[in-house]
Design a protein around this motif. Structure first.
Motif, PDB file in Angstrom:
ATOM      1  N   ASP A 286      31.891  22.915 -68.401  1.00 43.11           N
ATOM      2  CA  ASP A 286      30.510  23.485 -67.874  1.00 43.11           C
ATOM      3  C   ASP A 286      30.327  22.294 -67.104  1.00 43.11           C
ATOM      4  O   ASP A 286      29.518  21.941 -66.348  1.00 43.11           O
ATOM      5  N   LYS A 287      30.323  20.876 -67.192  1.00 43.73           N
ATOM      6  CA  LYS A 287      30.551  19.467 -67.028  1.00 43.73           C
ATOM      7  C   LYS A 287      30.852  19.797 -65.281  1.00 43.73           C
ATOM      8  O   LYS A 287      30.336  18.811 -64.482  1.00 43.73           O
ATOM      9  N   LEU A 288      31.832  20.412 -65.103  1.00 43.55           N
ATOM     10  CA  LEU A 288      32.623  20.078 -64.031  1.00 43.55           C
ATOM     11  C   LEU A 288      32.345  21.243 -62.611  1.00 43.55           C
ATOM     12  O   LEU A 288      32.302  20.775 -61.770  1.00 43.55           O
ATOM     13  N   ARG A 289      31.850  22.158 -63.991  1.00 45.56           N
ATOM     14  CA  ARG A 289      31.239  23.262 -62.713  1.00 45.56           C
ATOM     15  C   ARG A 289      29.711  22.589 -62.139  1.00 45.56           C
ATOM     16  O   ARG A 289      29.820  22.851 -60.919  1.00 45.56           O
ATOM     17  N   GLU A 290      28.741  22.220 -62.928  1.00 46.81           N
ATOM     18  CA  GLU A 290      27.769  21.380 -62.563  1.00 46.81           C
ATOM     19  C   GLU A 290      27.750  19.969 -61.486  1.00 46.81           C
ATOM     20  O   GLU A 290      27.727  19.960 -60.745  1.00 46.81           O
ATOM     21  N   LEU A 291      29.348  19.179 -61.583  1.00 51.23           N
ATOM     22  CA  LEU A 291      29.860  18.510 -60.133  1.00 51.23           C
ATOM     23  C   LEU A 291      30.365  19.789 -58.880  1.00 51.23           C
ATOM     24  O   LEU A 291      30.428  17.515 -58.284  1.00 51.23           O
ATOM     25  N   GLY A 292      30.603  20.685 -58.951  1.00 52.87           N
ATOM     26  CA  GLY A 292      30.750  20.837 -57.718  1.00 52.87           C
ATOM     27  C   GLY A 292      31.865  21.295 -58.140  1.00 52.87           C
ATOM     28  O   GLY A 292      32.872  21.833 -57.273  1.00 52.87           O
TER      29      GLY A 292
ATOM     30  N   ASP B 100      40.231  16.582 -74.161  1.00 52.53           N
ATOM     31  CA  ASP B 100      39.456  16.568 -75.930  1.00 52.53           C
ATOM     32  C   ASP B 100      38.334  16.115 -76.203  1.00 52.53           C
ATOM     33  O   ASP B 100      38.045  14.849 -76.978  1.00 52.53           O
ATOM     34  N   ASN B 101      37.260  15.715 -74.782  1.00 51.27           N
ATOM     35  CA  ASN B 101      35.895  14.539 -75.207  1.00 51.27           C
ATOM     36  C   ASN B 101      35.084  15.754 -74.736  1.00 51.27           C
ATOM     37  O   ASN B 101      35.398  15.979 -73.200  1.00 51.27           O
ATOM     38  N   VAL B 102      33.714  15.350 -75.100  1.00 51.28           N
ATOM     39  CA  VAL B 102      32.412  15.964 -74.604  1.00 51.28           C
ATOM     40  C   VAL B 102      31.817  14.993 -74.871  1.00 51.28           C
ATOM     41  O   VAL B 102      31.494  13.798 -74.479  1.00 51.28           O
ATOM     42  N   PHE B 103      31.223  15.169 -73.272  1.00 51.55           N
ATOM     43  CA  PHE B 103      30.362  14.159 -71.969  1.00 51.55           C
ATOM     44  C   PHE B 103      28.589  14.874 -72.743  1.00 51.55           C
ATOM     45  O   PHE B 103      28.291  16.151 -72.076  1.00 51.55           O
ATOM     46  N   ASP B 104      27.620  14.134 -72.356  1.00 48.05           N
ATOM     47  CA  ASP B 104      26.793  13.629 -71.888  1.00 48.05           C
ATOM     48  C   ASP B 104      26.570  12.343 -71.018  1.00 48.05           C
ATOM     49  O   ASP B 104      25.231  12.127 -71.796  1.00 48.05           O
TER      50      ASP B 104
END
Length: 240
Positions: free
Chosen positions: A39-45, A105-109
């Motif tokens: 999800d995070k990587l999709r947001e980054l394009g 294995d990392n979760v980011f906000d």
């Protein structure tokens, strides 16, 4: 920009959560960790995911198939757990330009976009988020030294006596030069091919690597209590 996700780990420290699944499929807030990464990587394009699998690889492949939310997935196989540099090399044939790398294995906000923006400015050969942690925790991570310009000057992987409390997080951007450095890495005292050693080789060759201070939070889900904390933080973020 392609995104490489390292998801080959067994997750022995996460047992019993990993008794029947690989670490990347451990659920945080009712979704696998790797899904949070995607999800995070999709947001980054990200225009393609390259997922490095290993332990119980068939479960990750069966779960995601050949795409995630419209982004194609290619899988590469790390047959033996020999370190992050070794894992990254399995993706070499899939990468021909600058790319993102996230540990599965990392979760980011956090401000991941700042790292991508810095890479696209073409002044750095690599960039990654760094975080200040209590000095007694620094030995769990790759510990960094920086100069007055915010450039990385040294990285030491999981040192017994950390030289600072500034550590790498699990998100990076690289040019393909990192692969040449990974080929040159020798096994560490832990018997692994360390990504931090490859980064040091880039520094020694005169490449510029920028440190981006973490704005937000991230959790390395290494133990069951880390999973619980990541879940609490994600739920709190959703409710805010």
């Amino acid at each position: 920009m392609h995104a490489v996700v390292l998801a080959a780990g067994e997750g022995t420290r996460l047992r019993p959560l990993t008794e029947d699944k690989p670490k990347g499929l451990v659920e945080v807030a009712d979704r696998p960790i790797v899904s949070h990464c995607f999800d995070k990587l999709r947001e980054l394009g990200a225009d393609e995911f390259v997922v490095v699998v290993g332990y119980m690889k068939e479960k990750i492949i069966e779960h995601y198939g050949d795409e995630y939310e419209g982004v194609p997935i290619t899988y590469t196989h790390q047959r033996e757990q020999q370190g992050l540099a070794h894992a990254l090399l399995t993706a070499e044939d899939q990468i021909d330009d600058d790319f993102m790398l996230m540990l599965g294995d990392n979760v980011f906000d956090a401000n991941l976009h700042d790292v991508v923006r810095r890479q696209r400015e073409d002044r750095a050969d690599a960039a990654f988020l760094v975080e200040e942690v209590p000095i007694e925790e620094a030995s769990r991570y790759g510990v960094c030294a920086t100069n007055k310009y915010g450039e990385i000057t040294d990285v030491v992987e999981k040192p017994d006596d950390p030289p600072s409390n500034l550590v790498m997080t699990g998100f990076y951007t690289f040019s393909p030069a990192i692969f040449h450095a990974c080929h040159l890495v020798q096994p560490s005292d832990r018997g692994e091919y360390e990504l931090s050693d490859a980064i040091d080789l880039l520094i020694e060759s005169g490449r510029t690597i920028d440190a981006i201070p973490l704005d937000g939070w991230r959790l390395d889900v290494g133990y069951p209590e880390d999973r619980d904390e990541a879940e609490e933080r994600l739920l709190a973020t959703r409710e805010a």
